[in-house]
Scaffold this active site. Structure first.
Site, mmCIF file in Angstrom:
data_model
loop_
_atom_site.group_PDB
_atom_site.id
_atom_site.type_symbol
_atom_site.label_atom_id
_atom_site.label_comp_id
_atom_site.label_asym_id
_atom_site.label_seq_id
_atom_site.Cartn_x
_atom_site.Cartn_y
_atom_site.Cartn_z
ATOM 1 N N ASP A 1 -6.464 -6.459 -1.457
ATOM 2 C CA ASP A 1 -5.074 -6.716 -1.836
ATOM 3 C C ASP A 1 -4.981 -7.794 -2.912
ATOM 4 O OD1 ASP A 1 -4.262 -4.795 -0.057
ATOM 5 O OD2 ASP A 1 -3.655 -6.207 1.500
ATOM 6 N N HIS B 1 0.820 -1.214 0.000
ATOM 7 C CA HIS B 1 0.000 0.000 0.000
ATOM 8 C C HIS B 1 0.855 1.267 0.000
ATOM 9 C CE1 HIS B 1 -2.795 -2.688 2.581
ATOM 10 N NE2 HIS B 1 -3.079 -2.865 1.308
ATOM 11 N N TYR C 1 2.548 1.742 13.490
ATOM 12 C CA TYR C 1 2.953 2.637 12.412
ATOM 13 C C TYR C 1 2.869 4.076 12.913
ATOM 14 C CZ TYR C 1 0.259 -0.920 9.593
ATOM 15 O OH TYR C 1 -0.314 -2.031 9.057
ATOM 16 N N LYS D 1 6.550 6.546 6.772
ATOM 17 C CA LYS D 1 6.144 5.736 7.922
ATOM 18 C C LYS D 1 7.357 5.283 8.715
ATOM 19 C CE LYS D 1 2.181 3.699 5.537
ATOM 20 N NZ LYS D 1 1.625 2.466 4.966
#
Length: 184
Positions: free
Chosen positions: A170, A62, A132, A72
């Protein structure tokens, strides 16, 4: 903290200093001053996310598209993952290449993934709690993904073929070759 830049420019493995004794351990998971001094980048983290997953789950690949792109800082609170970053920065010397780093509650490693990368992970332990820190707020309309089992990328997720657990989103994501022919 120990910082090692990977072969993908701007992507860093971070090993925080851990203080352990008979009571357990203490570590800083993030320090802006140290981060800026050692990586040379001042992130503007605005959102923290937490996920829990079971063995065999693959989350990704992603990214958020501009103007909502996110850098991130990721790490594992409990369990073990294989964390993957794929360079999809236009005109990058390493475009289409990926790195895979084992992150676990035991090794306490972190991965900093800059904007312009796809990100995903596979769960290698019975369960995992994954954290995250994100630059930029999540924006559903700018969410983008590539099928993590894409044959062109040929990522070894450490999960036996056929035992991978993917979301429908996904599994139905485009291929890397479709990305190359698409105007983002």
């Amino acid at each position: 903290m120990k910082v090692v830049e990977t072969e993908l420019k701007g992507c860093f493995i971070i090993e925080p200093k851990v203080y352990e004794d008979s009571r357990g351990f203490f570590m800083e998971t993030y320090n802006l001053k140290s981060f800026q001094e050692q990586i040379g980048y001042k992130p503007e983290f605005v959102q923290d996310n937490l996920s829990k997953s079971s063995f065999g789950v693959i989350r990704g690949l992603h990214q958020q598209l501009p103007p909502f792109a996110q850098a991130k800082l990721v790490y594992v609170l409990e369990g073990k993952v294989l964390d993957v970053a794929v360079d999809v920065r236009e005109n990058s010397e390493t475009y289409g290449q990926h790195i895979a780093v084992e992150l676990s509650s035991e090794n306490k490693k972190q991965l900093f993934i800059p904007k312009g990368f796809l990100h995903g992970f596979s769960v290698l332990s019975e369960t995992v709690i994954f954290a995250y820190k994100c630059e930029g707020f999540y924006n559903k309309e700018s969410e983008f993904g590539i099928n993590p089992l894409d044959e062109t990328l040929n990522i070894n997720w450490g999960i036996e073929k056929g035992k991978e657990i993917l979301s429908e989103k996904d599994r139905n994501a485009i291929s890397f070759n479709q990305l190359k022919n698409r105007d983002l």
